[in-house]
Design an enzyme around this catalytic site. Sequence first.
Site, mmCIF file in Angstrom:
data_model
loop_
_atom_site.group_PDB
_atom_site.id
_atom_site.type_symbol
_atom_site.label_atom_id
_atom_site.label_comp_id
_atom_site.label_asym_id
_atom_site.label_seq_id
_atom_site.Cartn_x
_atom_site.Cartn_y
_atom_site.Cartn_z
ATOM 1 N N THR A 150 -1.463 1.201 -114.716
ATOM 2 C CA THR A 150 -0.208 0.999 -115.437
ATOM 3 C C THR A 150 -0.353 1.588 -116.831
ATOM 4 O OG1 THR A 150 0.353 -1.001 -114.225
ATOM 5 C CG2 THR A 150 1.250 -0.811 -116.449
ATOM 6 N N THR B 166 -1.545 -4.339 -119.111
ATOM 7 C CA THR B 166 -1.891 -3.750 -117.823
ATOM 8 C C THR B 166 -2.799 -4.719 -117.090
ATOM 9 O OG1 THR B 166 -2.995 -1.877 -116.754
ATOM 10 C CG2 THR B 166 -3.779 -2.466 -118.925
ATOM 11 N N GLY B 167 -2.780 -4.654 -115.768
ATOM 12 C CA GLY B 167 -3.604 -5.575 -114.997
ATOM 13 C C GLY B 167 -2.810 -6.116 -113.825
ATOM 14 N N GLY C 286 6.376 -6.305 -110.459
ATOM 15 C CA GLY C 286 5.270 -6.884 -111.221
ATOM 16 C C GLY C 286 5.673 -7.224 -112.636
ATOM 17 N N ASP C 287 4.668 -7.385 -113.477
ATOM 18 C CA ASP C 287 4.894 -7.834 -114.854
ATOM 19 C C ASP C 287 5.473 -6.746 -115.763
ATOM 20 O OD1 ASP C 287 2.243 -6.573 -114.457
ATOM 21 O OD2 ASP C 287 2.121 -6.767 -116.641
#
Length: 327
Positions: free
Chosen positions: A196, A247-248, A226-227
């Site tokens: 990301t 990111t993650g 996602g986030d």
Amino acid sequence: MFTNAPKPTLIVHGGAWAIPPEMAADHQAGVAQALKTGHAILNWGGTATDAVEAAVTILEDDPTFDAGLGSFLTSKGSVQLDALLMDGATLRAGGVACVERLRNPIQAARLVLDKSPHIYFVGAGAEAFAASHGMPLINNRELVLERERIRLRDAQMRLSLGLTDITFSGPLSHDDKSSETPADESPSLGFESHDTVGAVALDQYGNLAAGTSTGGTLNKAPGRVGDSSLIGCGCYADNESAAVSLTGWGEPIMKLVLGKWATDRVAQGATPEVAAKEAIAYLYKRLGGHGGIILLGPDGQCGIAHNTPGMAWGIANSQGLRTGLTV
Ligand code: GLY
């Protein structure tokens, strides 16, 4: 530039994971190119929002990263993209999710921010909105690389065989070794890479902006968000606190609304450097999550932290341009 004007600052990231040595140069080069372009815009008097959009566009176009061209594939083999852009001066934001026919979702996010009373569009509605403002709609195949078809095929084969050993298992970094070790929430597949991308900027007018863009996680179910594009999760900006991009693995970040958590820490008096470390420690301690963060305060102070083996990052400010693969 005004006397005592803030010094333009740009931080970018290109994901946090175990970046292998043979991919290090591509990650550093991609980050450096995004920094150069975005920082030049700031130095020419462009806004933080302009700089973030330009930097993220470069990272989306670079197949090194899991954003735009060359992103991870969904379980059905398509690229589905999410992005958010936020202006810290006005708190206006633009987000798109699950788009398949836009080459640069961050540019669609910019259109939402600038031209819509709404904040968020998904899927075909997002594509139609972007097209109505002049963005070309492409065939999804233009975003799909053979490299990613092979990666998806291999991952699905391993899953069908019941093999789940491609996942990182904690502790992942020097920081983790002394931590409690909660159950890792990461699904068993797909944590091999988190590329990301994101950027945060401070312009000479004293305004902050943040942007995050992603292809999401490998083998994700179509429609999964996602986030990255969710306001306050993987991205947030407010002149009264800070600008942040994460990111993650997205699900733990979303549960903690971690971007807003980190900017609130800055508003409460923590430096971005401390708040970034605290956010990643909180992610791990609370949910066993892994990832990375870039955080920029309204005075140009920077924070970068990660609990993965590596993170591609770069800073451009009055002291020059620096990139790295760990902090
Ligand atoms: N952080 C990217 C995602 O989980 O979609």
